[in-house]
Design a protein around this motif. Structure first.
Motif, PDB file in Angstrom:
ATOM      1  N   GLU A  47      40.841  35.684  46.503  1.00  0.00           N
ATOM      2  CA  GLU A  47      40.870  34.588  45.533  1.00  0.00           C
ATOM      3  C   GLU A  47      40.045  33.389  46.037  1.00  0.00           C
ATOM      4  OE1 GLU A  47      42.693  35.168  42.667  1.00  0.00           O
ATOM      5  OE2 GLU A  47      43.171  37.120  43.515  1.00  0.00           O
ATOM      6  N   LYS A  89      33.081  33.770  43.447  1.00  0.00           N
ATOM      7  CA  LYS A  89      32.325  34.910  42.898  1.00  0.00           C
ATOM      8  C   LYS A  89      31.654  34.580  41.567  1.00  0.00           C
ATOM      9  CE  LYS A  89      35.914  37.646  43.105  1.00  0.00           C
ATOM     10  NZ  LYS A  89      36.079  37.278  41.736  1.00  0.00           N
ATOM     11  N   GLU A 132      35.542  42.228  35.855  1.00  0.00           N
ATOM     12  CA  GLU A 132      36.725  43.089  35.779  1.00  0.00           C
ATOM     13  C   GLU A 132      37.941  42.323  36.284  1.00  0.00           C
ATOM     14  OE1 GLU A 132      36.596  46.970  37.407  1.00  0.00           O
ATOM     15  OE2 GLU A 132      35.228  47.631  35.849  1.00  0.00           O
ATOM     16  N   PRO A 133      39.159  42.602  35.809  1.00  0.00           N
ATOM     17  CA  PRO A 133      39.359  43.454  34.652  1.00  0.00           C
ATOM     18  C   PRO A 133      38.768  42.772  33.424  1.00  0.00           C
ATOM     19  CG  PRO A 133      41.436  42.410  35.316  1.00  0.00           C
ATOM     20  CD  PRO A 133      40.428  42.056  36.353  1.00  0.00           C
ATOM     21  N   ARG A 179      43.169  43.019  30.485  1.00  0.00           N
ATOM     22  CA  ARG A 179      43.136  41.915  31.474  1.00  0.00           C
ATOM     23  C   ARG A 179      44.295  40.934  31.263  1.00  0.00           C
ATOM     24  NH1 ARG A 179      39.255  38.971  34.598  1.00  0.00           N
ATOM     25  NH2 ARG A 179      39.973  36.863  34.925  1.00  0.00           N
ATOM     26  N   VAL A 215      46.657  39.504  34.457  1.00  0.00           N
ATOM     27  CA  VAL A 215      46.378  38.288  35.240  1.00  0.00           C
ATOM     28  C   VAL A 215      47.355  37.145  35.018  1.00  0.00           C
ATOM     29  CG1 VAL A 215      43.910  38.797  35.503  1.00  0.00           C
ATOM     30  CG2 VAL A 215      44.685  37.397  33.570  1.00  0.00           C
ATOM     31  N   HIS A 241      44.410  48.742  35.577  1.00  0.00           N
ATOM     32  CA  HIS A 241      43.059  48.386  36.032  1.00  0.00           C
ATOM     33  C   HIS A 241      42.102  49.557  35.800  1.00  0.00           C
ATOM     34  CE1 HIS A 241      43.464  44.379  37.699  1.00  0.00           C
ATOM     35  NE2 HIS A 241      44.578  44.726  38.327  1.00  0.00           N
ATOM     36  N   ARG A 272      38.829  49.780  33.442  1.00  0.00           N
ATOM     37  CA  ARG A 272      37.531  50.167  34.044  1.00  0.00           C
ATOM     38  C   ARG A 272      36.914  51.337  33.285  1.00  0.00           C
ATOM     39  NH1 ARG A 272      38.962  50.231  39.279  1.00  0.00           N
ATOM     40  NH2 ARG A 272      38.716  47.990  39.059  1.00  0.00           N
ATOM     41  N   ASP A 283      31.504  40.984  38.321  1.00  0.00           N
ATOM     42  CA  ASP A 283      32.426  40.178  39.107  1.00  0.00           C
ATOM     43  C   ASP A 283      33.688  41.043  39.258  1.00  0.00           C
ATOM     44  OD1 ASP A 283      34.319  38.333  39.964  1.00  0.00           O
ATOM     45  OD2 ASP A 283      33.642  36.742  38.623  1.00  0.00           O
ATOM     46  N   ARG A 284      33.782  41.762  40.365  1.00  0.00           N
ATOM     47  CA  ARG A 284      34.802  42.762  40.722  1.00  0.00           C
ATOM     48  C   ARG A 284      34.515  44.124  40.098  1.00  0.00           C
ATOM     49  NH1 ARG A 284      38.686  40.593  43.627  1.00  0.00           N
ATOM     50  NH2 ARG A 284      39.352  38.448  43.280  1.00  0.00           N
ATOM     51  N   SER A 292      38.067  46.366  44.245  1.00  0.00           N
ATOM     52  CA  SER A 292      39.227  45.482  44.060  1.00  0.00           C
ATOM     53  C   SER A 292      40.509  46.302  43.923  1.00  0.00           C
ATOM     54  CB  SER A 292      39.062  44.599  42.817  1.00  0.00           C
ATOM     55  OG  SER A 292      38.264  43.475  43.108  1.00  0.00           O
ATOM     56  N   THR A 293      40.429  47.462  43.288  1.00  0.00           N
ATOM     57  CA  THR A 293      41.654  48.278  43.160  1.00  0.00           C
ATOM     58  C   THR A 293      42.035  48.868  44.519  1.00  0.00           C
ATOM     59  OG1 THR A 293      40.751  48.870  40.995  1.00  0.00           O
ATOM     60  CG2 THR A 293      42.809  49.913  41.616  1.00  0.00           C
ATOM     61  N   TYR A 306      43.358  45.494  46.432  1.00  0.00           N
ATOM     62  CA  TYR A 306      44.593  44.884  45.897  1.00  0.00           C
ATOM     63  C   TYR A 306      45.726  45.918  45.785  1.00  0.00           C
ATOM     64  CZ  TYR A 306      42.580  40.313  44.584  1.00  0.00           C
ATOM     65  OH  TYR A 306      42.015  39.054  44.598  1.00  0.00           O
ATOM     66  N   GLN A 307      45.463  47.018  45.070  1.00  0.00           N
ATOM     67  CA  GLN A 307      46.556  47.978  44.843  1.00  0.00           C
ATOM     68  C   GLN A 307      46.677  48.984  46.003  1.00  0.00           C
ATOM     69  OE1 GLN A 307      44.564  46.890  41.953  1.00  0.00           O
ATOM     70  NE2 GLN A 307      46.351  45.536  41.798  1.00  0.00           N
ATOM     71  N   TYR A 327      48.029  36.865  40.553  1.00  0.00           N
ATOM     72  CA  TYR A 327      47.793  37.375  41.912  1.00  0.00           C
ATOM     73  C   TYR A 327      47.803  36.253  42.946  1.00  0.00           C
ATOM     74  CZ  TYR A 327      46.757  41.936  39.888  1.00  0.00           C
ATOM     75  OH  TYR A 327      46.854  43.136  39.223  1.00  0.00           O
TER      76      TYR A 327
HETATM   77  P1  TMP Z   1      39.463  37.334  38.913  1.00  0.00           P
HETATM   78  O1  TMP Z   1      40.411  36.286  39.335  1.00  0.00           O
HETATM   79  O2  TMP Z   1      38.450  37.642  39.963  1.00  0.00           O
HETATM   80  O3  TMP Z   1      38.905  37.144  37.565  1.00  0.00           O
HETATM   81  O4  TMP Z   1      40.302  38.746  38.824  1.00  0.00           O
HETATM   82  C1  TMP Z   1      41.512  38.838  38.214  1.00  0.00           C
HETATM   83  C2  TMP Z   1      42.591  39.261  39.173  1.00  0.00           C
HETATM   84  O5  TMP Z   1      42.794  40.684  39.088  1.00  0.00           O
HETATM   85  C3  TMP Z   1      42.323  38.936  40.625  1.00  0.00           C
HETATM   86  O6  TMP Z   1      43.430  38.224  41.106  1.00  0.00           O
HETATM   87  C4  TMP Z   1      42.248  40.286  41.285  1.00  0.00           C
HETATM   88  C5  TMP Z   1      42.965  41.243  40.373  1.00  0.00           C
HETATM   89  N1  TMP Z   1      42.453  42.621  40.380  1.00  0.00           N
HETATM   90  C6  TMP Z   1      43.234  43.649  40.921  1.00  0.00           C
HETATM   91  O7  TMP Z   1      44.341  43.414  41.406  1.00  0.00           O
HETATM   92  N2  TMP Z   1      42.762  44.923  40.866  1.00  0.00           N
HETATM   93  C7  TMP Z   1      41.545  45.249  40.307  1.00  0.00           C
HETATM   94  O8  TMP Z   1      41.159  46.419  40.288  1.00  0.00           O
HETATM   95  C8  TMP Z   1      40.752  44.159  39.761  1.00  0.00           C
HETATM   96  C9  TMP Z   1      39.428  44.464  39.123  1.00  0.00           C
HETATM   97  C10 TMP Z   1      41.245  42.869  39.820  1.00  0.00           C
END
Ligand code: TMP
Length: 216
Positions: free
Chosen positions: A13, A17, A40-41, A51, A55, A71, A75, A96-97, A101-102, A105-106, A162
């Motif tokens: 975060e 980006k 993304e998402p 999305r 979020v 996610h 995608r 942008d992602r 990211s998956t 994050y996951q 997040y």
């Molecule tokens: P952003 O803040 O970069 O716009 O992205 C939205 C949020 O989604 C960010 O906190 C990260 C999260 N995210 C995941 O947890 N898994 C994913 O696959 C993607 C693409 C984003």
């Protein structure tokens, strides 16, 4: 067979980006490259609806596997309806992602594991991979401060779900992205995102020119 180049931005975060995606697009357009920015998402109407589910709201709103599936569903829409057709038409795409990211994050921070996410991603989008991934790295406490400042006073529901997850989550996330970069050095470059914006942009431009052999 895709002909446009596919570049992704990744990181935790508050790494800047979105700003850097804009700056890179502007630089590429100046050099005559037809480029499309996306995120993304999201990125298509359907994926943007997904999305909204992801979020905002309470951090514990979804089980980790549900998040990974949502996610991946977003995608699948994004790749099928925007990324692949644009690359095939010769346009460059900057996202942008994307799938890293998956994994971070996951897979790492929410502990589903790398293998599970890799299988899911293969099902969702097949073998498509970015030509270059720029990982904007900075200490989580600095990134979260910046993200909080940026999020204050905006219209609409806060996209901070997040950001609300704990310090341990954000440290695991940073470690996860650095691990991804270590495993795939041919595709990924780590950029120091704690530097001033113009210096970050310059480091990104240098990397894009070198890695993608841009003749400028
Ligand atoms: P952003 O803040 O970069 O716009 O992205 C939205 C949020 O989604 C960010 O906190 C990260 C999260 N995210 C995941 O947890 N898994 C994913 O696959 C993607 C693409 C984003």
């Amino acid at each position: 067979m895709p002909v446009g180049k596919f570049i992704t931005f990744e990181g935790g975060e508050g790494g800047g980006k979105s700003t850097q995606v804009e700056l890179l697009c502007a630089a590429l357009i100046k050099h005559g490259i037809d480029v499309r920015a996306t995120r993304e998402p999201g990125g298509t109407a359907g994926a943007e609806e997904i999305r909204n589910l992801l979020v905002s709201g309470a951090p514990g709103r979804w089980l980790p596997a549900t998040e990974a599936l949502l996610h991946s569903a977003a995608r699948h829409e994004h790749v099928s309806n925007l990324i692949r057709p644009n690359l095939e038409s010769g346009q460059w795409v900057i996202s942008d992602r994307f799938a890293d990211s998956t994994i971070a994050y996951q897979g790492y921070a929410q502990a589903l594991g790398r293998n599970c996410i890799e299988q899911l991603t293969r099902f969702a989008i097949g073998e498509i991979k970015p030509d270059l991934t720029l990982i904007l790295d900075l200490p989580p406490e600095i990134g979260l401060e910046r993200a909080k400042a940026r999020g204050q006073g905006g219209a609409g529901p806060a996209e901070d779900r997040y950001e609300q997850m704990g310090a341990e989550f954000h440290q695991a996330l940073r470690d996860g992205f650095l691990e991804i970069a270590k495993r795939e050095p041919g595709r990924c470059t780590v950029i120091d995102a704690s530097a001033p914006k113009v210096l970050v942009a310059a480091a990104i431009w240098k990397t894009v020119c070198e890695r993608l052999e841009l003749k400028i």
